[in-house]
Design an enzyme around this catalytic site. Structure first.
Site, PDB file in Angstrom:
ATOM      1  N   ARG A  58       0.800  -1.224   0.000  1.00 26.72           N
ATOM      2  CA  ARG A  58       0.000   0.000   0.000  1.00 26.72           C
ATOM      3  C   ARG A  58       0.836   1.280   0.000  1.00 26.72           C
ATOM      4  O   ARG A  58       0.651   2.166  -0.838  1.00 26.72           O
ATOM      5  CB  ARG A  58      -0.923   0.030   1.245  1.00 26.72           C
ATOM      6  CG  ARG A  58      -2.168  -0.784   1.111  1.00 26.72           C
ATOM      7  CD  ARG A  58      -2.584  -1.341   2.468  1.00 26.72           C
ATOM      8  NE  ARG A  58      -1.721  -2.463   2.762  1.00 26.72           N
ATOM      9  CZ  ARG A  58      -2.010  -3.717   2.456  1.00 26.72           C
ATOM     10  NH1 ARG A  58      -3.171  -3.992   1.952  1.00 26.72           N
ATOM     11  NH2 ARG A  58      -1.161  -4.684   2.676  1.00 26.72           N
ATOM     12  N   THR A  59       1.777   1.368   0.940  1.00 28.81           N
ATOM     13  CA  THR A  59       2.481   2.647   1.116  1.00 28.81           C
ATOM     14  C   THR A  59       3.384   2.942  -0.083  1.00 28.81           C
ATOM     15  O   THR A  59       3.357   4.048  -0.627  1.00 28.81           O
ATOM     16  CB  THR A  59       3.316   2.597   2.416  1.00 28.81           C
ATOM     17  OG1 THR A  59       2.485   2.087   3.454  1.00 28.81           O
ATOM     18  CG2 THR A  59       3.833   3.966   2.796  1.00 28.81           C
ATOM     19  N   LYS A  86      25.365  -5.027  -1.585  1.00 27.69           N
ATOM     20  CA  LYS A  86      26.832  -5.192  -1.565  1.00 27.69           C
ATOM     21  C   LYS A  86      27.432  -4.603  -0.297  1.00 27.69           C
ATOM     22  O   LYS A  86      28.641  -4.487  -0.171  1.00 27.69           O
ATOM     23  CB  LYS A  86      27.440  -4.471  -2.775  1.00 27.69           C
ATOM     24  CG  LYS A  86      27.015  -4.999  -4.121  1.00 27.69           C
ATOM     25  CD  LYS A  86      27.741  -4.196  -5.216  1.00 27.69           C
ATOM     26  CE  LYS A  86      26.965  -4.151  -6.498  1.00 27.69           C
ATOM     27  NZ  LYS A  86      27.411  -3.053  -7.371  1.00 27.69           N
ATOM     28  N   ARG A 108      11.125   3.578   4.070  1.00 20.87           N
ATOM     29  CA  ARG A 108      10.678   2.634   5.117  1.00 20.87           C
ATOM     30  C   ARG A 108      11.916   1.884   5.567  1.00 20.87           C
ATOM     31  O   ARG A 108      12.713   1.421   4.731  1.00 20.87           O
ATOM     32  CB  ARG A 108       9.631   1.666   4.590  1.00 20.87           C
ATOM     33  CG  ARG A 108       9.284   0.577   5.604  1.00 20.87           C
ATOM     34  CD  ARG A 108       8.084  -0.223   5.208  1.00 20.87           C
ATOM     35  NE  ARG A 108       6.848   0.560   5.351  1.00 20.87           N
ATOM     36  CZ  ARG A 108       5.623   0.072   5.164  1.00 20.87           C
ATOM     37  NH1 ARG A 108       5.474  -1.203   4.845  1.00 20.87           N
ATOM     38  NH2 ARG A 108       4.556   0.832   5.302  1.00 20.87           N
ATOM     39  N   HIS A 136       4.406   5.724  11.751  1.00 22.86           N
ATOM     40  CA  HIS A 136       3.976   5.611  10.359  1.00 22.86           C
ATOM     41  C   HIS A 136       3.029   6.798  10.125  1.00 22.86           C
ATOM     42  O   HIS A 136       1.806   6.631  10.034  1.00 22.86           O
ATOM     43  CB  HIS A 136       3.253   4.269  10.173  1.00 22.86           C
ATOM     44  CG  HIS A 136       3.030   3.860   8.746  1.00 22.86           C
ATOM     45  ND1 HIS A 136       3.247   4.691   7.662  1.00 22.86           N
ATOM     46  CD2 HIS A 136       2.585   2.674   8.227  1.00 22.86           C
ATOM     47  CE1 HIS A 136       2.951   4.047   6.547  1.00 22.86           C
ATOM     48  NE2 HIS A 136       2.555   2.826   6.864  1.00 22.86           N
TER      49      HIS A 136
END
Ligand code: CP
Length: 311
Positions: A58-59, A86, A108, A136
């Site tokens: 969703r986000t 890496k 996120r 959030h």
């Protein structure tokens, strides 16, 4: 007016006036979403980078759509195929994106505090799309928008947030937002999933779902976050569902027009039955739609206003 702080990391970064401005602008953005051609030039020439160190449907998608609908160039960094794999550090990754001219980085990350570090290191504005169990904020903004669409005013409204409060960044950001709008917030879940001193945030705490649900105006069910639990914090999923899952019988304890919300993704049959998730009081799909509109409004405030589409 725009947002005063450079980076949006917590709901506490926003004044009530700024929250209201975003939610008002989101109304205009939702109108754009209803058009055949969902495109305005507001952010043309701006670069938005989605940097997700944790999974999201969703986000991440709604930020991508929000940026694209407003004409920005949106780049999604797939951490697993980037130089992060890496061993490149967060700061080096961020500085690389900054050097390429990013205007906004939407991130996120599993670590609370990662966004502060990033925000200090880059010229781009940083938006927190979820940091560990901390916050959030854009989820809270879209939840506020959805509640206000149905309830008009949240002053004195009883909002019950039920489930895995301990691991929930959604709960924390919503508590801050709901307090700012004068709601009466209740949190409910098993004692092992309740953070210590949660009442210091100005909420009522109960371990009995019936008490949380009684005459509630809004019920916000939370997902059990098994991925963040190192040890069993409740005896079994079956037992959890029995005591803290929302079914039709328990829903009847709330007001007849109570809204049922869930930030997604849902564990159907655990925290919410499929029957309740699909019932007429559920606004879960509306939350997803509103997520695009609210993120458009936020990017409008943070990505640089070039053309006034709100007029
Ligand atoms: N509500 C929410 O943050 O969903 P995603 O994890 O799919 O982005």
């Amino acid at each position: 007016m725009g947002i005063k702080v450079k980076d949006l990391i917590s709901m506490s970064d926003l004044s009530v006036a700024e929250m209201k401005e975003i939610l008002t602008n989101a109304k205009a953005m939702k109108e754009i979403l209803k058009r055949d051609i969902k495109k305005v030039p507001t952010l043309r020439g701006r670069v938005i980078i989605n940097l997700f160190y944790e999974n999201s449907t969703r986000t991440r998608t709604s930020f991508e759509l929000a940026g694209k609908y407003m004409g920005a160039d949106v780049i999604n960094i797939n951490v697993s195929t980037s130089s992060v794999a890496k061993g490149e550090s967060l700061l080096d990754t961020a500085k690389t994106l900054d050097s390429m001219g990013a205007d906004v980085v939407v991130m996120r990350h599993p670590a609370s505090g990662a966004h502060h570090l990033l925000g200090q290191a880059v010229k781009a504005r940083v938006i927190n799309a979820g940091d560990g169990a901390h916050e959030h904020p854009t989820q809270a903004l879209l939840d506020l928008y959805t509640m206000l669409e149905y309830k008009q005013d949240l002053q004195g409204r009883k909002v019950a947030i039920i489930g895995d409060i301990l691991h929930s960044r959604v709960a924390r950001s919503n508590i801050l937002g709901l307090n700012a709008f004068g709601a009466q917030v209740w949190v409910c879940g098993p004692p092992t999933l309740m953070p210590a001193r949660i009442e210091d945030l100005g909420v009522n705490v109960t371990y009995k779902m019936e008490e949380a649900l009684a005459d509630a105006d809004v019920i916000m069910m939370l997902r059990i976050q098994l991925e963040r639990q190192k040890k069993g914090l409740f005896p079994s999923i079956r037992e959890y569902a029995k005591f803290y899952g929302l079914n039709k019988r328990k829903l009847a304890l709330a007001k007849r027009d109570a809204l049922v919300m869930h930030p997604g993704p849902m564990n159907r049959g655990v925290e919410i039955t499929a029957e309740v998730a699909e019932c007429c009081q559920a606004v879960i799909e509306e939350q997803v739609t509103n997520g695009v509109a609210v993120r458009m409004a936020l990017l409008y405030s943070m990505g640089g206003v070039k053309t006034n589409v709100i007029a």
